[in-house]
Motif scaffolding. Structure first.
Motif, mmCIF file in Angstrom:
data_model
loop_
_atom_site.group_PDB
_atom_site.id
_atom_site.type_symbol
_atom_site.label_atom_id
_atom_site.label_comp_id
_atom_site.label_asym_id
_atom_site.label_seq_id
_atom_site.Cartn_x
_atom_site.Cartn_y
_atom_site.Cartn_z
ATOM 1 N N THR A 65 0.464 8.883 -10.657
ATOM 2 C CA THR A 65 1.468 7.969 -11.188
ATOM 3 C C THR A 65 1.845 6.913 -10.156
ATOM 4 N N ALA A 66 2.049 7.310 -8.906
ATOM 5 C CA ALA A 66 2.400 6.358 -7.847
ATOM 6 C C ALA A 66 1.261 5.373 -7.606
ATOM 7 N N PHE A 67 0.035 5.870 -7.672
ATOM 8 C CA PHE A 67 -1.117 4.985 -7.472
ATOM 9 C C PHE A 67 -1.225 3.966 -8.610
ATOM 10 N N LEU A 68 -1.100 4.442 -9.845
ATOM 11 C CA LEU A 68 -1.179 3.535 -10.992
ATOM 12 C C LEU A 68 -0.012 2.567 -11.003
ATOM 13 N N PHE A 69 1.167 3.039 -10.610
ATOM 14 C CA PHE A 69 2.343 2.180 -10.547
ATOM 15 C C PHE A 69 2.128 1.088 -9.510
ATOM 16 N N GLY A 70 1.431 1.405 -8.438
ATOM 17 C CA GLY A 70 1.137 0.425 -7.398
ATOM 18 C C GLY A 70 0.109 -0.595 -7.840
ATOM 19 N N LEU A 71 -0.758 -0.237 -8.768
ATOM 20 C CA LEU A 71 -1.779 -1.169 -9.246
ATOM 21 C C LEU A 71 -1.233 -2.165 -10.267
ATOM 22 N N VAL A 72 -0.209 -1.749 -10.970
ATOM 23 C CA VAL A 72 0.354 -2.618 -12.002
ATOM 24 C C VAL A 72 1.180 -3.698 -11.329
ATOM 25 N N GLU A 73 0.915 -4.928 -11.715
ATOM 26 C CA GLU A 73 1.679 -6.040 -11.145
ATOM 27 C C GLU A 73 2.951 -6.198 -11.957
ATOM 28 N N LEU A 74 4.071 -5.995 -11.295
ATOM 29 C CA LEU A 74 5.361 -6.113 -11.965
ATOM 30 C C LEU A 74 5.923 -7.502 -11.710
ATOM 31 N N LYS A 75 6.121 -8.262 -12.799
ATOM 32 C CA LYS A 75 6.640 -9.623 -12.667
ATOM 33 C C LYS A 75 8.124 -9.566 -12.371
ATOM 34 N N GLY A 76 8.527 -10.381 -11.463
ATOM 35 C CA GLY A 76 9.935 -10.453 -11.116
ATOM 36 C C GLY A 76 10.361 -9.406 -10.104
ATOM 37 N N GLN A 77 9.458 -8.576 -9.663
ATOM 38 C CA GLN A 77 9.789 -7.541 -8.678
ATOM 39 C C GLN A 77 9.368 -8.015 -7.299
ATOM 40 N N ASP A 78 10.078 -7.573 -6.314
ATOM 41 C CA ASP A 78 9.731 -7.856 -4.933
ATOM 42 C C ASP A 78 8.602 -6.905 -4.538
ATOM 43 N N LEU A 79 7.380 -7.439 -4.381
ATOM 44 C CA LEU A 79 6.222 -6.601 -4.083
ATOM 45 C C LEU A 79 6.327 -5.923 -2.721
ATOM 46 N N HIS A 80 6.996 -6.536 -1.785
ATOM 47 C CA HIS A 80 7.150 -5.940 -0.461
ATOM 48 C C HIS A 80 7.951 -4.641 -0.559
ATOM 49 N N ASN A 81 9.047 -4.645 -1.284
ATOM 50 C CA ASN A 81 9.860 -3.434 -1.459
ATOM 51 C C ASN A 81 9.117 -2.384 -2.276
ATOM 52 N N LEU A 82 8.338 -2.835 -3.254
ATOM 53 C CA LEU A 82 7.571 -1.907 -4.078
ATOM 54 C C LEU A 82 6.516 -1.183 -3.238
ATOM 55 N N ILE A 108 6.513 5.460 0.823
ATOM 56 C CA ILE A 108 7.440 6.570 1.031
ATOM 57 C C ILE A 108 7.152 7.691 0.034
ATOM 58 N N ALA A 109 6.870 7.341 -1.221
ATOM 59 C CA ALA A 109 6.569 8.360 -2.242
ATOM 60 C C ALA A 109 5.299 9.126 -1.892
ATOM 61 N N ILE A 110 4.266 8.407 -1.468
ATOM 62 C CA ILE A 110 3.006 9.065 -1.128
ATOM 63 C C ILE A 110 3.167 9.940 0.117
ATOM 64 N N THR A 111 3.933 9.486 1.101
ATOM 65 C CA THR A 111 4.186 10.284 2.299
ATOM 66 C C THR A 111 4.942 11.562 1.943
ATOM 67 N N THR A 112 5.960 11.447 1.111
ATOM 68 C CA THR A 112 6.732 12.617 0.680
ATOM 69 C C THR A 112 5.860 13.579 -0.115
ATOM 70 N N LEU A 113 5.063 13.052 -1.026
ATOM 71 C CA LEU A 113 4.189 13.903 -1.831
ATOM 72 C C LEU A 113 3.138 14.599 -0.966
#
Length: 180
Positions: A41-58, A64-69
């Motif tokens: 899910t984190a990998f797919l979420f990272g591949l999807v380009e979210l318009k209006g989102q700050d890509l740096h924070n994403l 952080i999610a992958i490190t925790t997992l």
């Protein structure tokens, strides 16, 4: 002479050994499945380009999610390794409970078979009956507190084998005493 476990005596012969029932690690296997699903899910979420989102924070959130997992996945695998390191060994002389872990624990409890007064088997409940696991209680002479071995696979089989070994040992001791 070949040694089967650390601390084995020279004239000691291993009769059998067992580990806890496989149901002990079911929750760990389920958690690994959940963690892998979160990775995907984190990998797919990272591949999807979210318009209006700050890509740096994403990107940081995904890192952080992958490190925790990864840490959680390591923890679950270490629990599975620890499951394999906990072993109960019965020899012709003693019962040895090896409780070891990958990092911090390495203990052995040894009980002389001649000091064992009684062995009881308990298999209560729906899951223990369906999955065929139970508890062995080893009562020693002159002791109030029995040694409890939980999650024993096929407890009836090991109960019978322990009693047979104990009976054979008692007969050998009686035969030696009769000669004297």
């Amino acid at each position: 002479m070949k040694k089967n476990f650390k601390g084995q005596l020279d004239d000691e012969i291993v009769q059998f050994f067992f580990r806890r029932h496989w149901s002990k690690i079911l929750t760990n296997l389920f958690m690994i499945f959940i963690i892998i699903a979160c990775f995907i899910t984190a990998f797919l979420f990272g591949l999807v380009e979210l318009k209006g989102q700050d890509l740096h924070n994403l990107k940081w959130a995904i890192l952080i999610a992958i490190t925790t997992l990864t840490g959680l996945l390591h923890f679950q695998f270490s629990k599975i390794f620890n499951y394999h390191l906990h072993t109960v060994v019965v020899s012709n002389m003693r019962l040895v409970i090896v409780d070891k872990s990958i990092f911090f624990r390495d203990s052995r409890d040894s009980i002389d078979l001649m000091k064992i007064q009684d062995v009881n088997k308990k298999q209560n409940g729906l899951l223990p009956t369906l999955l065929n696991y139970g508890t062995l209680e080893v009562t020693m002479m002159g002791s109030d507190k029995p040694v409890i071995i939980d999650l024993v696979p096929t407890p009836d089989h090991y109960f019978k084998r322990m009693n047979k070994i104990k009976q054979d040992m008692s007969q050998k001791v009686l035969a030696v005493e009769d000669r004297v």
